[in-house]
Design an enzyme around this catalytic site. Structure first.
Site, PDB file in Angstrom:
ATOM      1  CG  HIS A 196       7.591  -6.608  -6.786  1.00  0.00           C
ATOM      2  ND1 HIS A 196       8.504  -6.054  -7.636  1.00  0.00           N
ATOM      3  CD2 HIS A 196       6.963  -5.568  -6.182  1.00  0.00           C
ATOM      4  CE1 HIS A 196       8.425  -4.734  -7.568  1.00  0.00           C
ATOM      5  NE2 HIS A 196       7.505  -4.425  -6.695  1.00  0.00           N
ATOM      6  CG  HIS A 218      14.697   1.795 -11.168  1.00  0.00           C
ATOM      7  ND1 HIS A 218      14.980   0.547 -11.681  1.00  0.00           N
ATOM      8  CD2 HIS A 218      13.603   1.639 -10.379  1.00  0.00           C
ATOM      9  CE1 HIS A 218      14.101  -0.319 -11.207  1.00  0.00           C
ATOM     10  NE2 HIS A 218      13.251   0.305 -10.432  1.00  0.00           N
ATOM     11  CB  CYS A 244      -0.910   0.023   1.226  1.00  0.00           C
ATOM     12  SG  CYS A 244      -2.027  -1.389   1.344  1.00  0.00           S
TER      13      CYS A 244
END
Length: 779
Positions: free
Chosen positions: A708, A655, A530
């Site tokens: 991730h 990036h 979040c």
């Protein structure tokens, strides 16, 4: 005059994280083995129940169901149709679900599928938002079957609570447009195989008592070719035949439908939603062309930003529509997934700024107020309309909004300020002499794990339980340990770890004028991740240096180069709630000038590498090609304006992550950065084909480590990815790095992953030396 037919309020989707981020907490406890599956599912059920009750209390007549997801709504649809990639064979239930989302490891808490490691599905941005979805994987000849009844289950769950809902499905054409085929086939060729599953879901929903189903088709707002148009026509002809008594609400959003309006109006659906925030021009032609019985859902409040709506102006626009006898629903422009939940939780926000805002709850209140005014007349809500008008007037007149010094500086900007002092080839040659790095230089993207200790110290300092001096000493210790670990790990270019930063945008916004910050305005980015976007309410300036002291301290600890770490102007813009009273491009240029000052100060302090992250460069690209060139021109110009102050010997990195960059490769080249690091781990270097075809002139760090996912890739896996990259780009162009910052991972994952990454680079250097040794003399 009251409406000829009652105007109802429909919501397209409600935030699912919970007002206290209960879903995030439950997911992370479940993944760590500290929460049972039954408790996770109970938390999810509680959030759905509370969400339906809250929306009903706010005056929503048509409640959504199946808008909730444990991780991602596209992944839910993928599992619904049984499109499970072969590497996940053998997994079931939540094991399969989270393996596809996060990857799987064998022999550990998060077990692999059939005892094997499995790489997560590719993650990318949901159209032009900061929400990340998991791309479906398909192949020619793919078969589908109804593998999950989640839409039916959640409809029945709501009905058991006395709530009659409108289930939400991602439409079949959009799902196929989002899918990727690794074998080069066209996913749209699978429509005939896919539609029977959708038809079965609709039949089951009808049998369960549903009368309407919301079919989310944001792909309808894209530029469509003949195949797309034929797919929409075929899909909705067959779906309406599959469940004849069920009414479909076709729901595009995020842009105007424009030239696809005739197609949308020709489809045999019972309702059509219009995003009138992004496409206000769609309303009049729709009213002129739509068949009389077509129900129109009008998205009149912004589901993606936080400013109060101009209710009086909306009523002026809506009253002629509803008094004409047209059946109308009022709705947000899109799902409220992209908005914070409730403004009333913000007790520390500047009251003046707060009076200009509307979060998810307040947006539903606005819709209910509009519906009452249309149904009963404006007099019935006169006081609320007067308060709304007063808030809008106060915002326009507030001295907090405009800064004369910023305006003067903006007027003095020239095109030459966006040009580096030398072309990229000359710069890279000069930088090679200054830096003296090996082939395949290794680095990380910037942040290191934000451990529980780091978060606790930040919270204690914010609450006054930790003195500023003690907090400073704590951060220095963390930075020192990070530098020492990077040296021992063998990294060539170091970072200071960003332990002092709460967020890569908020940290800078807190030091810039024109920004406001919230405590509880969280928005889901993906899964349990979040973000709490800052609010840009006024002109932006940099009162003082923001990062120089921390860079100087980190560099004092090592002889290896430490990157100065900045967030770029486009990313700060995209990851904030941006003011809507001036063009976004103007706000972006203001931020660019602030970052430009920071680049100059870092260089003056001695930084030889400065990274300006533009993770969101692709994110805000308009969905329609006709608007993209202008958007890319000002976003690229803003990056260049921020970076071009650096001298030719200073190496400027940038990036980017988790977006489809292929179609904007020209713009990436025009950014004129010396090195770009980019996400490629999940896509198996697919993106580098665009860089090779474009003949990208600078250097690239293709991400080898998917941060991730909790899985730690092996040395061999990373070396193979580097070899794959070497098939597309020359070795002297390649850097070695993870695909994103490491703040969300734990040290137990980061240390072995980075060690494997460094060893992979060493293997490639050895292979390069061997190849050189094998060449005949003089070759």
């Amino acid at each position: 005059m009251p409406a000829a037919q009652p105007v109802l309020v429909a919501n397209l989707g409600f935030p699912r994280i919970g007002p206290r981020r209960q879903l995030k907490t439950a997911l992370e406890r479940f993944w760590s083995g500290r929460l049972e599956q039954a408790s996770l599912l109970q938390t999810a059920a509680d959030l759905r129940r509370e969400g339906w009750a809250r929306q009903a209390e706010l005056g929503v007549d048509i409640l959504p169901s199946n808008d909730f997801s444990l991780y991602d709504q596209v992944l839910d649809a993928t599992l619904m149709v049984g499109a499970v990639p072969p590497r996940f064979a053998g997994a079931r239930g939540l094991e399969l679900y989270f393996a596809m989302a996060r990857g799987a490891r064998s022999g550990e808490q998060e077990t692999g599928c059939c005892g094997q490691d499995a790489v997560a599905c590719e993650m990318t941005k949901w159209f032009d938002t900061n929400y990340h979805y998991l791309a479906p994987e398909v192949a020619a000849g793919q078969t589908f079957d109804l593998a999950s009844t989640k839409p039916v289950d959640e409809f029945l769950e709501a009905r058991a609570q006395g709530r009659h809902t409108r289930p939400v499905l991602i439409g079949p054409v959009t799902w196929l447009k989002l899918a990727k085929a690794k074998d080069g086939s066209d996913p749209r060729d699978l429509l005939d195989a896919l539609l029977p599953v959708y038809g079965e879901v609709l039949r089951r929903l009808a049998a369960a008592g549903a009368d309407w189903v919301q079919m989310d088709e944001p792909a309808l707002a894209l530029d469509l070719d003949d195949t797309d148009r034929a797919a929409f026509a075929c899909a909705y002809e067959r779906l309406t035949e599959a469940a004849p008594g069920l009414k479909l609400m076709l729901t595009p959003y995020f842009a105007a439908v424009e030239d696809s309006l005739d197609l949308a109006l020709s489809l045999p659906v019972a309702g059509l939603h219009l995003d009138l925030v992004r496409g206000p021009g769609d309303l009049d032609p729709t009213l002129a062309k739509a068949r009389p019985d077509l129900v129109l859902s009008l998205g009149v409040v912004d589901g993606r930003n936080i400013w109060r709506a101009d209710l009086t102006a909306l009523l002026d626009r809506l009253e002629p529509v509803v008094t004409s006898g047209r059946r109308v629903l009022l709705a947000p422009s899109c799902s409220l997934l992209h908005a914070p939940i409730d403004l009333t939780a913000e007790t520390r926000l500047d009251p003046e700024v707060a009076s200009w805002l509307a979060f998810g709850v307040q947006k539903l209140e606005e819709l209910a107020l509009l519906a009452r005014a249309l149904n009963e007349g404006r007099a019935s809500v006169a006081d609320a309309l007067a308060a709304s008008d007063a808030a809008l007037a106060a915002r326009r007149a507030s001295p907090k909004v405009r800064d004369l010094a910023v305006q003067a500086r903006m007027a003095a900007v020239t095109p030459q300020m966006a040009d580096r002092a030398a072309p990229v080839a000359e710069r890279l040659a000069l930088q090679a002499q200054v830096l003296n790095l090996p082939a395949y230089p290794t680095t990380t993207i910037g942040s290191f794990p934000q451990t529980q200790a780091v978060r606790r110290a930040r919270a204690d300092q914010a609450r006054g339980r930790l003195e500023p001096g003690a907090y400073q000493a704590f951060l220095e210790d963390e930075t020192r340990m990070a530098i020492r670990w990077q040296e021992s790990a063998g990294l060539d270019v170091l970072v200071h770890g960003e332990f002092e930063r709460n967020d890569m945008v908020q940290y800078f916004g807190e030091q810039l004028s024109g920004f406001a910050f919230t405590e509880h305005a969280w928005v889901q980015s993906y899964g349990s991740r979040c973000v709490r976007p800052p609010i840009i309410y006024g002109d932006v300036a940099r009162p003082r240096p923001m990062t120089v002291d921390w860079w100087r301290y980190a560099q004092s600890l090592t002889v290896r180069p430490v990157k100065g770490m900045l967030t770029g102007p486009v990313t700060i813009l995209q990851w904030s709630f941006v003011r809507d009273d001036i063009p976004r491009s103007e706000t972006c240029r203001q931020i660019a000038l602030a970052i430009r000052d920071e680049v100059a100060d870092l260089e003056a302090a001695g930084a030889v590498i400065i990274q300006i992250d533009e993770a969101a460069l692709r994110e805000g690209l308009p969905l329609r090609r006709a608007a993209q060139a202008e958007h890319l021109a000002w976003t690229v110009d803003c990056f260049r304006l921020s970076a071009a102050v650096a001298g030719p010997a200073t190496q400027v990195h940038t990036h980017m992550c988790y977006s489809e960059f292929n179609e904007i490769i020209g713009a990436i080249g025009q950014m004129d950065a010396d090195v770009i690091s980019i996400e490629t781990a999940r896509s198996q270097m697919e993106l580098l084909e665009a860089f090779a075809d474009y003949r990208y002139p600078a250097q690239i760090g293709p991400g080898l480590y998917d941060i991730h996912s909790p899985r730690v890739p092996s040395v061999g896996e990373m070396a193979d990815l580097l070899r794959l990259a070497g098939q597309r780009l020359s070795a002297d162009q390649l850097w070695v790095n993870p695909d994103c910052g490491l703040k969300t991972r734990g040290w137990a994952e980061v240390k072995p992953a980075v060690a494997a990454m460094v060893e992979a680079a060493r293997r490639l250097r050895a292979e390069m030396s061997l190849d050189v040794a094998r060449k005949p003399a003089g070759e």
